[in-house]
Design an enzyme around this catalytic site. Sequence first.
Site, PDB file in Angstrom:
ATOM      1  N   GLY A  27      -5.970  -7.878   7.112  1.00 21.22           N
ATOM      2  CA  GLY A  27      -7.478  -6.883   6.061  1.00 21.22           C
ATOM      3  C   GLY A  27      -8.575  -7.520   5.716  1.00 21.22           C
ATOM      4  N   ASN A  28      -8.921  -7.376   4.262  1.00 24.28           N
ATOM      5  CA  ASN A  28     -11.073  -7.613   3.637  1.00 24.28           C
ATOM      6  C   ASN A  28     -10.366  -9.349   3.486  1.00 24.28           C
ATOM      7  OD1 ASN A  28     -12.377  -7.362   1.004  1.00 24.28           O
ATOM      8  ND2 ASN A  28     -13.073  -7.494   3.039  1.00 24.28           N
ATOM      9  N   TRP A  29      -9.300  -9.199   2.664  1.00 25.12           N
ATOM     10  CA  TRP A  29      -9.291 -11.156   2.544  1.00 25.12           C
ATOM     11  C   TRP A  29      -8.496 -11.908   3.089  1.00 25.12           C
ATOM     12  CZ3 TRP A  29     -11.215 -14.945   0.652  1.00 25.12           C
ATOM     13  CH2 TRP A  29     -10.242 -16.200  -0.336  1.00 25.12           C
ATOM     14  N   GLY A  30      -7.155 -10.803   4.177  1.00 26.51           N
ATOM     15  CA  GLY A  30      -6.495 -12.383   5.209  1.00 26.51           C
ATOM     16  C   GLY A  30      -7.686 -12.290   5.973  1.00 26.51           C
ATOM     17  N   LYS A 136      -1.696 -10.537  -4.440  1.00 25.32           N
ATOM     18  CA  LYS A 136      -2.017  -9.785  -5.961  1.00 25.32           C
ATOM     19  C   LYS A 136      -1.477  -9.070  -6.167  1.00 25.32           C
ATOM     20  CE  LYS A 136      -5.713 -12.707  -6.489  1.00 25.32           C
ATOM     21  NZ  LYS A 136      -7.316 -12.619  -6.807  1.00 25.32           N
ATOM     22  N   LYS A 221      -4.234  -8.765 -13.408  1.00 24.43           N
ATOM     23  CA  LYS A 221      -5.710  -8.501 -13.508  1.00 24.43           C
ATOM     24  C   LYS A 221      -6.301  -7.522 -13.072  1.00 24.43           C
ATOM     25  CE  LYS A 221      -7.164  -9.604  -9.507  1.00 24.43           C
ATOM     26  NZ  LYS A 221      -7.492  -9.030  -8.537  1.00 24.43           N
ATOM     27  N   ASN A 286     -10.317  -2.175  -7.512  1.00 22.64           N
ATOM     28  CA  ASN A 286      -9.740  -0.961  -7.819  1.00 22.64           C
ATOM     29  C   ASN A 286     -10.767  -1.010  -9.578  1.00 22.64           C
ATOM     30  OD1 ASN A 286      -6.609  -1.786  -7.972  1.00 22.64           O
ATOM     31  ND2 ASN A 286      -7.671  -4.188  -7.537  1.00 22.64           N
ATOM     32  N   LYS A 314      -7.236  -1.745   0.238  1.00 21.66           N
ATOM     33  CA  LYS A 314      -5.526  -0.731  -0.232  1.00 21.66           C
ATOM     34  C   LYS A 314      -5.928  -1.248  -1.575  1.00 21.66           C
ATOM     35  CE  LYS A 314      -3.683   1.177   2.870  1.00 21.66           C
ATOM     36  NZ  LYS A 314      -3.214   2.523   3.235  1.00 21.66           N
ATOM     37  N   GLN A 316      -4.865  -2.235  -5.170  1.00 22.03           N
ATOM     38  CA  GLN A 316      -3.211  -2.968  -6.513  1.00 22.03           C
ATOM     39  C   GLN A 316      -3.004  -2.548  -7.698  1.00 22.03           C
ATOM     40  OE1 GLN A 316      -1.690  -5.501  -3.347  1.00 22.03           O
ATOM     41  NE2 GLN A 316      -1.851  -3.654  -2.407  1.00 22.03           N
TER      42      GLN A 316
HETATM   43  N1  NAD Z   1     -10.162  -8.231  -0.429  1.00 22.40           N
HETATM   44  C1  NAD Z   1     -10.035  -9.185  -1.495  1.00 22.40           C
HETATM   45  O1  NAD Z   1     -11.584  -9.418  -2.064  1.00 22.40           O
HETATM   46  C2  NAD Z   1      -9.091  -9.880  -1.940  1.00 22.40           C
HETATM   47  C3  NAD Z   1      -9.436 -11.062  -2.927  1.00 22.40           C
HETATM   48  C4  NAD Z   1      -8.624 -11.488  -3.445  1.00 22.40           C
HETATM   49  C5  NAD Z   1      -7.328 -11.039  -3.078  1.00 22.40           C
HETATM   50  N2  NAD Z   1      -7.399  -9.896  -2.554  1.00 22.40           N
HETATM   51  C6  NAD Z   1      -5.168  -9.473  -2.028  1.00 22.40           C
HETATM   52  O2  NAD Z   1      -4.745  -9.843  -0.950  1.00 22.40           O
HETATM   53  C7  NAD Z   1      -3.686  -8.764  -0.175  1.00 22.40           C
HETATM   54  C8  NAD Z   1      -4.597  -8.208   0.930  1.00 22.40           C
HETATM   55  O3  NAD Z   1      -5.460  -7.972   0.925  1.00 22.40           O
HETATM   56  P1  NAD Z   1      -6.842  -7.603   1.770  1.00 22.40           P
HETATM   57  O4  NAD Z   1      -7.742  -7.114   1.316  1.00 22.40           O
HETATM   58  O5  NAD Z   1      -6.611  -8.816   3.107  1.00 22.40           O
HETATM   59  O6  NAD Z   1      -6.305  -6.451   2.528  1.00 22.40           O
HETATM   60  P2  NAD Z   1      -6.882  -4.468   2.645  1.00 22.40           P
HETATM   61  O7  NAD Z   1      -7.074  -3.645   1.230  1.00 22.40           O
HETATM   62  O8  NAD Z   1      -8.418  -4.673   2.998  1.00 22.40           O
HETATM   63  O9  NAD Z   1      -5.659  -3.850   3.229  1.00 22.40           O
HETATM   64  C9  NAD Z   1      -6.177  -3.273   4.584  1.00 22.40           C
HETATM   65  C10 NAD Z   1      -5.341  -4.242   5.485  1.00 22.40           C
HETATM   66  O10 NAD Z   1      -2.956  -3.412   5.078  1.00 22.40           O
HETATM   67  C11 NAD Z   1      -2.793  -3.222   6.304  1.00 22.40           C
HETATM   68  N3  NAD Z   1      -1.950  -1.748   6.775  1.00 22.40           N
HETATM   69  C12 NAD Z   1      -1.898  -0.651   6.271  1.00 22.40           C
HETATM   70  N4  NAD Z   1      -0.343  -0.193   6.550  1.00 22.40           N
HETATM   71  C13 NAD Z   1      -0.281  -1.125   7.101  1.00 22.40           C
HETATM   72  C14 NAD Z   1       1.249  -1.575   7.111  1.00 22.40           C
HETATM   73  N5  NAD Z   1       2.430  -0.239   6.504  1.00 22.40           N
HETATM   74  N6  NAD Z   1       1.954  -2.614   7.240  1.00 22.40           N
HETATM   75  C15 NAD Z   1       1.837  -3.852   6.596  1.00 22.40           C
HETATM   76  N7  NAD Z   1       0.535  -3.988   6.431  1.00 22.40           N
HETATM   77  C16 NAD Z   1      -0.567  -2.565   7.376  1.00 22.40           C
HETATM   78  C17 NAD Z   1      -4.049  -3.097   7.348  1.00 22.40           C
HETATM   79  O11 NAD Z   1      -3.975  -3.015   9.142  1.00 22.40           O
HETATM   80  C18 NAD Z   1      -5.458  -3.648   6.552  1.00 22.40           C
HETATM   81  O12 NAD Z   1      -4.945  -5.898   7.378  1.00 22.40           O
HETATM   82  C19 NAD Z   1      -4.284  -7.769  -1.541  1.00 22.40           C
HETATM   83  O13 NAD Z   1      -2.709  -8.140  -2.468  1.00 22.40           O
HETATM   84  C20 NAD Z   1      -5.343  -8.467  -1.986  1.00 22.40           C
HETATM   85  O14 NAD Z   1      -4.795  -7.919  -3.972  1.00 22.40           O
HETATM   86  C21 NAD Z   1      -7.537  -9.516  -1.994  1.00 22.40           C
HETATM   87  O1  G3P Z   2     -11.517  -5.784  -5.196  1.00 20.98           O
HETATM   88  P1  G3P Z   2     -10.017  -6.202  -6.066  1.00 20.98           P
HETATM   89  O2  G3P Z   2     -10.199  -4.968  -7.310  1.00 20.98           O
HETATM   90  O3  G3P Z   2      -8.739  -5.454  -5.276  1.00 20.98           O
HETATM   91  O4  G3P Z   2     -10.245  -7.351  -6.813  1.00 20.98           O
HETATM   92  C1  G3P Z   2     -10.386  -8.343  -5.474  1.00 20.98           C
HETATM   93  C2  G3P Z   2      -9.877  -9.827  -5.902  1.00 20.98           C
HETATM   94  O5  G3P Z   2      -8.212  -9.487  -6.375  1.00 20.98           O
HETATM   95  C3  G3P Z   2     -10.659 -10.829  -6.644  1.00 20.98           C
HETATM   96  O6  G3P Z   2     -10.059 -11.942  -7.095  1.00 20.98           O
END
Ligand code: NAD
Ligand code: G3P
Length: 376
Positions: A27-30, A136, A221, A286, A314, A316
């Site tokens: 996803g975005n962070w991945g 998270k 958070k 969020n 998505k 959280q």
């Molecule tokens: N985006 C940020 O800025 C950020 C920063 C730090 C931590 N995080 C945490 O990292 C984690 C992942 O967030 P993200 O931003 O990478 O993802 P995202 O919010 O971009 O989520 C979408 C991901 O979920 C996948 N997905 C959808 N349906 C699915 C299913 N049934 N099974 C498995 N995967 C599925 C999608 O393919 C996509 O890769 C979360 O816990 C988030 O809180 C995010």
């Molecule tokens: O965009 P949010 O609210 O999922 O937060 C992203 C990260 O967790 C910030 O560190």
Amino acid sequence: MAPVNNIVQINNNDHPPKYKVTIVGSGNWGSVASKLIASNTLKLSSFHDEVKMWVFEETLPSGEKLTDVINQTNENVKYLPGIKLGHNVVADPDLENAVRDANMLVFVTPHQFMEGICKKLIGKIRSDAQAISLIKGMEVKKEGPCMISTLISQQLGVNCCVLMGANIANEIAVEKFSEATVGFRGNREIAENWVQLFSTPYFMVSACQDVEGVELCGTLKNIVAIAAGFVDGLDMGNNTKAAIMRIGLREMKAFSKLLFSSVKDSTFFESCGVADLITTCLGGRNRKCAEAFAKNGGKRSFDELEAEMLQGQKLQGVSTAKEVYEVLKHKGWLEMFPLFTTVHEICTGRLPPTAIVEYSEHAPKFPIAVNSDAFQ
Ligand SMILES: NC(=O)c1ccc[n+]([C@@H]2O[C@H](COP(=O)([O-])OP(=O)(O)OC[C@H]3O[C@@H](n4cnc5c(N)ncnc54)[C@H](O)[C@@H]3O)[C@@H](O)[C@H]2O)c1
Ligand SMILES: O=P(O)(O)OC[C@H](O)CO
């Protein structure tokens, strides 16, 4: 870099052993995590250059598969458009195949999918693998709350560190400076290996021996960010938002310490603590969706707003508020945590968004006076 205990590395007779990294999630962070890691595996001789990234496959409006497009363009055009991941990132839609050779597994999916992913991975990963969770969130089971790193450790039989911090992915993607915290228990050498894999001049990572504290900061958070979004949607201004953040931080600390007495106060001053709380309440997803929810007077659901505003990414915070509410109810702690409780009641439509700052028998009574060491 010296090999870390417990990790049997891929070896041949001519070269030093190397670690092999797979990222589970795209996803975005991945995707940003892939970029950070891929830049380092090219530079560090102790890692294989190639980084595998498991992609939850989907078909794009063009009719192409996301995985194919990532491998052709080196961009995750859906979740991180405009950013090159690194030519050594290889996307793979086959989960088992993606993890097969890896001895360093990075988990970074929305938390609600991790139980299903772990079930599919049982017996499929290398016996010497180490894991880290960037996720998270938490699960609530019959036996009680279960952190995602614990789920990974228990289901897959691996050591699992965590990486949390003030890390809005899109900012790190364009190499704006930020910090992060690796939470670990036991072996500091393993944590240092993760620190090395993620650190860049614009992404400064430090290790903290408090895995539960670090992970709970990152998880809780998101509830406070929902509250901050309500305040923004109601146009309540900066003082109110600062009050919500202060009260939220206090509840984060108390809840964490009541669940795990080992949680350290100092963890809340790391990037995973107050810094992540601030950035999420200012600029996170969020906050953004909660603002829209309050502006609409709670008449449009979070599911609808998430689908419309985040295009597949998505939230959280809403599910975490529900999970934490279940814990509070089960333990008889609802009254001790008025902010967490009220966020859930607003998200489910039992209270209006304005309840976030109202004094009534159902809404928060701030500042709370609770006779518990956890609040000291
Ligand atoms: N985006 C940020 O800025 C950020 C920063 C730090 C931590 N995080 C945490 O990292 C984690 C992942 O967030 P993200 O931003 O990478 O993802 P995202 O919010 O971009 O989520 C979408 C991901 O979920 C996948 N997905 C959808 N349906 C699915 C299913 N049934 N099974 C498995 N995967 C599925 C999608 O393919 C996509 O890769 C979360 O816990 C988030 O809180 C995010
Ligand atoms: O965009 P949010 O609210 O999922 O937060 C992203 C990260 O967790 C910030 O560190």
